[in-house]
Write an enzyme that holds these catalytic residues in place. Structure first.
Site, mmCIF file in Angstrom:
data_model
loop_
_atom_site.group_PDB
_atom_site.id
_atom_site.type_symbol
_atom_site.label_atom_id
_atom_site.label_comp_id
_atom_site.label_asym_id
_atom_site.label_seq_id
_atom_site.Cartn_x
_atom_site.Cartn_y
_atom_site.Cartn_z
ATOM 1 N N TYR A 44 0.847 -1.200 0.000
ATOM 2 C CA TYR A 44 0.000 0.000 0.000
ATOM 3 C C TYR A 44 0.883 1.250 0.000
ATOM 4 O O TYR A 44 0.663 2.176 -0.776
ATOM 5 C CB TYR A 44 -0.922 -0.018 1.223
ATOM 6 C CG TYR A 44 -1.901 1.121 1.263
ATOM 7 C CD1 TYR A 44 -3.147 1.007 0.669
ATOM 8 C CD2 TYR A 44 -1.583 2.320 1.893
ATOM 9 C CE1 TYR A 44 -4.057 2.050 0.699
ATOM 10 C CE2 TYR A 44 -2.481 3.373 1.932
ATOM 11 C CZ TYR A 44 -3.719 3.230 1.330
ATOM 12 O OH TYR A 44 -4.609 4.274 1.360
ATOM 13 N N TRP B 249 -7.268 3.875 -10.692
ATOM 14 C CA TRP B 249 -6.588 3.768 -9.389
ATOM 15 C C TRP B 249 -7.274 2.727 -8.514
ATOM 16 O O TRP B 249 -6.627 1.885 -7.909
ATOM 17 C CB TRP B 249 -6.551 5.143 -8.717
ATOM 18 C CG TRP B 249 -5.932 5.118 -7.353
ATOM 19 C CD1 TRP B 249 -6.582 5.199 -6.153
ATOM 20 C CD2 TRP B 249 -4.539 4.995 -7.034
ATOM 21 N NE1 TRP B 249 -5.685 5.139 -5.117
ATOM 22 C CE2 TRP B 249 -4.419 5.013 -5.632
ATOM 23 C CE3 TRP B 249 -3.385 4.872 -7.801
ATOM 24 C CZ2 TRP B 249 -3.196 4.918 -4.971
ATOM 25 C CZ3 TRP B 249 -2.166 4.776 -7.144
ATOM 26 C CH2 TRP B 249 -2.079 4.801 -5.748
ATOM 27 N N TRP B 250 -8.610 2.797 -8.447
ATOM 28 C CA TRP B 250 -9.337 1.828 -7.639
ATOM 29 C C TRP B 250 -9.079 0.406 -8.120
ATOM 30 O O TRP B 250 -8.871 -0.502 -7.311
ATOM 31 C CB TRP B 250 -10.829 2.112 -7.682
ATOM 32 C CG TRP B 250 -11.272 3.319 -6.929
ATOM 33 C CD1 TRP B 250 -10.564 4.033 -6.001
ATOM 34 C CD2 TRP B 250 -12.530 3.958 -7.041
ATOM 35 N NE1 TRP B 250 -11.318 5.072 -5.535
ATOM 36 C CE2 TRP B 250 -12.525 5.056 -6.148
ATOM 37 C CE3 TRP B 250 -13.658 3.731 -7.806
ATOM 38 C CZ2 TRP B 250 -13.613 5.905 -6.011
ATOM 39 C CZ3 TRP B 250 -14.748 4.574 -7.670
ATOM 40 C CH2 TRP B 250 -14.720 5.654 -6.765
ATOM 41 N N TYR C 25 -4.285 16.101 2.566
ATOM 42 C CA TYR C 25 -4.789 14.728 2.647
ATOM 43 C C TYR C 25 -3.687 13.834 3.195
ATOM 44 O O TYR C 25 -2.588 13.793 2.663
ATOM 45 C CB TYR C 25 -5.192 14.294 1.242
ATOM 46 C CG TYR C 25 -5.879 12.958 1.080
ATOM 47 C CD1 TYR C 25 -6.296 12.184 2.148
ATOM 48 C CD2 TYR C 25 -6.122 12.471 -0.196
ATOM 49 C CE1 TYR C 25 -6.934 10.976 1.957
ATOM 50 C CE2 TYR C 25 -6.757 11.259 -0.406
ATOM 51 C CZ TYR C 25 -7.160 10.518 0.672
ATOM 52 O OH TYR C 25 -7.788 9.313 0.484
ATOM 53 N N HIS D 97 1.343 4.131 -3.022
ATOM 54 C CA HIS D 97 1.074 5.548 -2.761
ATOM 55 C C HIS D 97 2.327 6.405 -2.922
ATOM 56 O O HIS D 97 2.224 7.582 -3.266
ATOM 57 C CB HIS D 97 0.433 5.732 -1.382
ATOM 58 C CG HIS D 97 -1.031 5.457 -1.407
ATOM 59 N ND1 HIS D 97 -1.536 4.184 -1.463
ATOM 60 C CD2 HIS D 97 -2.093 6.296 -1.423
ATOM 61 C CE1 HIS D 97 -2.864 4.250 -1.504
ATOM 62 N NE2 HIS D 97 -3.228 5.518 -1.485
#
Length: 109
Positions: free
Chosen positions: A23, A81-82, A46, A27
């Protein structure tokens, strides 16, 4: 809330065990066009934090009250992206991450 006011939105997502490093790697290489898309929707400041004991991700972002985050799901950039993240996250049927909004309890400015 005034139309131009800002709000903080916090939410929780879940990783399967053993997926935290992947993950983070994904990112660290977030596509610039995705960052631009999020900014165009009003997202700023964010951050995502991991609780390694539960594999829960806690995300916090700032957005204007008139944000356009609801339109992100229609974007090819967001859907790509998802799709690319679906193998390491709990997802809905459209491959969007399962997001649980968090209730504000305390804030110190």
């Amino acid at each position: 809330m005034m139309p131009n006011s800002e709000e903080t939105f916090a939410f929780r997502m879940v990783l399967p065990p053993g997926c935290a490093d992947e993950y983070r790697r994904r990112h660290d290489a977030i596509p610039p066009e995705l960052v631009a898309l999020l900014r165009s929707a009003g997202v700023r400041d964010y951050s995502i934090h991991l609780d390694p004991e539960t594999n829960h991700l806690f995300a916090v972002l700032k957005r204007p009250a008139d944000h356009r985050m609801d339109a992100l799901a229609a974007s090819e950039i967001m859907r790509r992206w998802w799709t690319g993240m679906a193998d390491i996250m709990e997802t809905n049927s459209d491959q969007s991450p399962v997001v649980t909004p968090l209730e504000p309890m305390f804030r110190m400015d």
